[in-house]
Design an enzyme around this catalytic site. Sequence first.
Site, PDB file in Angstrom:
ATOM      1  N   ASN A   1       0.852  -1.198   0.000  1.00  0.00           N
ATOM      2  CA  ASN A   1       0.000   0.000   0.000  1.00  0.00           C
ATOM      3  C   ASN A   1       0.885   1.244   0.000  1.00  0.00           C
ATOM      4  O   ASN A   1       2.109   1.139   0.020  1.00  0.00           O
ATOM      5  CB  ASN A   1      -0.940  -0.024   1.210  1.00  0.00           C
ATOM      6  CG  ASN A   1      -0.163  -0.175   2.498  1.00  0.00           C
ATOM      7  OD1 ASN A   1       0.597   0.710   2.882  1.00  0.00           O
ATOM      8  ND2 ASN A   1      -0.317  -1.315   3.157  1.00  0.00           N
TER       9      ASN A   1
ATOM     10  N   LYS B   1     -14.938   1.531  14.526  1.00  0.00           N
ATOM     11  CA  LYS B   1     -13.674   0.772  14.523  1.00  0.00           C
ATOM     12  C   LYS B   1     -13.079   0.637  15.929  1.00  0.00           C
ATOM     13  O   LYS B   1     -12.568  -0.419  16.282  1.00  0.00           O
ATOM     14  CB  LYS B   1     -12.669   1.431  13.566  1.00  0.00           C
ATOM     15  CG  LYS B   1     -11.637   0.466  13.027  1.00  0.00           C
ATOM     16  CD  LYS B   1     -10.743   1.090  11.967  1.00  0.00           C
ATOM     17  CE  LYS B   1     -11.293   0.927  10.572  1.00  0.00           C
ATOM     18  NZ  LYS B   1     -10.402   1.445   9.525  1.00  0.00           N
TER      19      LYS B   1
ATOM     20  N   ASP C   1      -4.694  -6.366   4.991  1.00  0.00           N
ATOM     21  CA  ASP C   1      -5.743  -7.203   5.585  1.00  0.00           C
ATOM     22  C   ASP C   1      -5.700  -8.624   5.032  1.00  0.00           C
ATOM     23  O   ASP C   1      -6.120  -9.561   5.688  1.00  0.00           O
ATOM     24  CB  ASP C   1      -7.123  -6.588   5.292  1.00  0.00           C
ATOM     25  CG  ASP C   1      -7.316  -5.277   6.040  1.00  0.00           C
ATOM     26  OD1 ASP C   1      -6.829  -5.191   7.181  1.00  0.00           O
ATOM     27  OD2 ASP C   1      -7.929  -4.350   5.485  1.00  0.00           O
TER      28      ASP C   1
ATOM     29  N   LYS D   1       8.659 -17.860 -10.032  1.00  0.00           N
ATOM     30  CA  LYS D   1       7.961 -16.744 -10.672  1.00  0.00           C
ATOM     31  C   LYS D   1       6.746 -17.276 -11.451  1.00  0.00           C
ATOM     32  O   LYS D   1       6.885 -18.243 -12.221  1.00  0.00           O
ATOM     33  CB  LYS D   1       8.929 -16.022 -11.611  1.00  0.00           C
ATOM     34  CG  LYS D   1       8.326 -14.803 -12.235  1.00  0.00           C
ATOM     35  CD  LYS D   1       9.242 -14.196 -13.284  1.00  0.00           C
ATOM     36  CE  LYS D   1       8.490 -13.129 -14.039  1.00  0.00           C
ATOM     37  NZ  LYS D   1       9.093 -12.828 -15.324  1.00  0.00           N
TER      38      LYS D   1
ATOM     39  N   PRO E   1      -3.685 -11.864  10.212  1.00  0.00           N
ATOM     40  CA  PRO E   1      -4.121 -11.604  11.589  1.00  0.00           C
ATOM     41  C   PRO E   1      -4.361 -10.102  11.764  1.00  0.00           C
ATOM     42  O   PRO E   1      -3.668  -9.281  11.147  1.00  0.00           O
ATOM     43  CB  PRO E   1      -2.917 -12.057  12.434  1.00  0.00           C
ATOM     44  CG  PRO E   1      -1.762 -12.073  11.496  1.00  0.00           C
ATOM     45  CD  PRO E   1      -2.310 -12.356  10.131  1.00  0.00           C
ATOM     46  N   ASP E   2      -5.336  -9.755  12.577  1.00  0.00           N
ATOM     47  CA  ASP E   2      -5.559  -8.343  12.903  1.00  0.00           C
ATOM     48  C   ASP E   2      -4.739  -8.078  14.168  1.00  0.00           C
ATOM     49  O   ASP E   2      -5.175  -8.382  15.287  1.00  0.00           O
ATOM     50  CB  ASP E   2      -7.051  -8.073  13.139  1.00  0.00           C
ATOM     51  CG  ASP E   2      -7.339  -6.578  13.278  1.00  0.00           C
ATOM     52  OD1 ASP E   2      -6.485  -5.866  13.858  1.00  0.00           O
ATOM     53  OD2 ASP E   2      -8.385  -6.126  12.805  1.00  0.00           O
ATOM     54  N   ILE E   3      -3.557  -7.513  13.990  1.00  0.00           N
ATOM     55  CA  ILE E   3      -2.605  -7.351  15.104  1.00  0.00           C
ATOM     56  C   ILE E   3      -3.203  -6.497  16.218  1.00  0.00           C
ATOM     57  O   ILE E   3      -3.152  -6.841  17.403  1.00  0.00           O
ATOM     58  CB  ILE E   3      -1.273  -6.736  14.601  1.00  0.00           C
ATOM     59  CG1 ILE E   3      -0.736  -7.530  13.409  1.00  0.00           C
ATOM     60  CG2 ILE E   3      -0.252  -6.668  15.727  1.00  0.00           C
ATOM     61  CD1 ILE E   3       0.479  -6.918  12.723  1.00  0.00           C
TER      62      ILE E   3
ATOM     63  N   LYS F   1     -12.133  -2.935  17.456  1.00  0.00           N
ATOM     64  CA  LYS F   1     -10.733  -3.311  17.739  1.00  0.00           C
ATOM     65  C   LYS F   1     -10.480  -3.501  19.239  1.00  0.00           C
ATOM     66  O   LYS F   1      -9.605  -4.250  19.624  1.00  0.00           O
ATOM     67  CB  LYS F   1      -9.781  -2.239  17.213  1.00  0.00           C
ATOM     68  CG  LYS F   1      -9.877  -1.981  15.714  1.00  0.00           C
ATOM     69  CD  LYS F   1      -9.012  -2.923  14.915  1.00  0.00           C
ATOM     70  CE  LYS F   1      -8.985  -2.523  13.443  1.00  0.00           C
ATOM     71  NZ  LYS F   1      -8.155  -3.406  12.637  1.00  0.00           N
TER      72      LYS F   1
ATOM     73  N   PHE G   1      -4.457   3.233  14.535  1.00  0.00           N
ATOM     74  CA  PHE G   1      -4.737   4.304  13.596  1.00  0.00           C
ATOM     75  C   PHE G   1      -5.966   3.892  12.795  1.00  0.00           C
ATOM     76  O   PHE G   1      -6.315   2.716  12.742  1.00  0.00           O
ATOM     77  CB  PHE G   1      -3.527   4.556  12.677  1.00  0.00           C
ATOM     78  CG  PHE G   1      -2.621   5.618  13.212  1.00  0.00           C
ATOM     79  CD1 PHE G   1      -1.825   5.360  14.322  1.00  0.00           C
ATOM     80  CD2 PHE G   1      -2.571   6.882  12.629  1.00  0.00           C
ATOM     81  CE1 PHE G   1      -0.998   6.348  14.848  1.00  0.00           C
ATOM     82  CE2 PHE G   1      -1.748   7.875  13.139  1.00  0.00           C
ATOM     83  CZ  PHE G   1      -0.966   7.611  14.246  1.00  0.00           C
TER      84      PHE G   1
END
Length: 397
Positions: free
Chosen positions: A213, A339, A279, A289, A306-308, A343, A325
């Site tokens: 990203n 959120k 995600d 390759k 995993p959602d840390i 979380k 964040f």
Amino acid sequence: MGLSHKNLNSTVLIGITGGIAAYKICELIRMFKKNNYNVKVVVTANALNFVTELTLATLSDNKVYSDNFDIKEYKPEHISLCDEADIMVIAPASANTISKLANGICDNLLTSVACAFNKPIVIAPAMNTNMWNNNFVQENLSKLKAFGYYITEPESGFLACGTTGEGRLCSLDTIYNKTLEILEDNKLLKGKKLIITAGGTIEKIDPVRYISNFSSGKMGLALADNAYKMGAEVELISTFEVDRPYVVKQVSSAENMFAEVKNSFNSSDCTIMASAVADYKVAEYSSQKLKKGSEDKIVLELVKNPDILKEISKIKRDNQIVVGFCAESQNLLENANIKIDNKGCDYLIANDISRNDIGFSSEDNEVYIIDKTHNIKHLEKSSKDNIAKQILEYIFE
Ligand code: CTP
């Protein structure tokens, strides 16, 4: 990005007033510089009768601030000097300047800076014995002490005016050590360990391709730098290489990052997830390759990472703070409020990534700090460095 070794040491603002002991301050500047402190110097007009601007500028490696400003370049210097410095040391402090400070008089740049300075000020008086014993001077010094100024008492000895008595500037070691002691004591994050993550994770597809990203990592790095400057033990877990005086662990994927965070989490007081964690990752990494086939369209199968933030929020102790964040391109506060509940972290820093002037890659940011009870604090647009400082102050003050 940020590869060079940045000087994160404190800035000492030295104020020199008109007195023969001014020549000794040249050595004091060298003491701070030799130990890697940033030094800025502000002088009264009379101080320049005893030491030259060139000497002070050369030793401090900075412009010297005085009342002789160029009107074309005028900007409120007393305010920017106050922002930059962590402590002010006025040495030698004349009877005149001491008395002005005690009465809120701001008739030159030095007294104006001191009046606007909301961090510690050390005063090292030096003057003739009779002036030192003068009731007004003593009363003004008592006032300054009562208002929290630090005074390094003068010593007794042979004075430049030919007499022997009290009033001689105390030793430079005394001023230097006192300054360092106060700097240490005033560090907001002294004794705290912070883990900060930064950058966008890299999810490999094959040896030559990956999913990532646009995160630049600047916000996470600014948080780590500021936490370090505030006295914290910092561990930065980043997806990019960076040279810093604190621990930096370089990771690549979300899984790598999770492993490092878990490793250190137990011993941390606060963890800030400023990284953009992917995600999803590819279901199956290809060690060879991937070759182009005859198909016009291919489908890449992705599986959840995993959602840390969510995982560490589940295991955190009451005395640990977890901060996330929240990058949104629409309905910022609405999504951030949902959120933070989802979380389970203590604070969420929400920013609008659809704006070009803030967020990803930009030097600036504008954020909202949301806490568990959905209280919202807005931090106006400013440099990421300044936003980072304000976030840490808000959380820890
Ligand atoms: N985060 C995380 N692990 C993930 C995804 C996100 O720890 N797998 C953290 C980020 O570091 C950030 C916070 O969760 O502190 C919110 O990230 P964000 O991208 O805004 O939200 P997501 O959880 O990814 O949800 P969505 O993409 O749907 O907005």
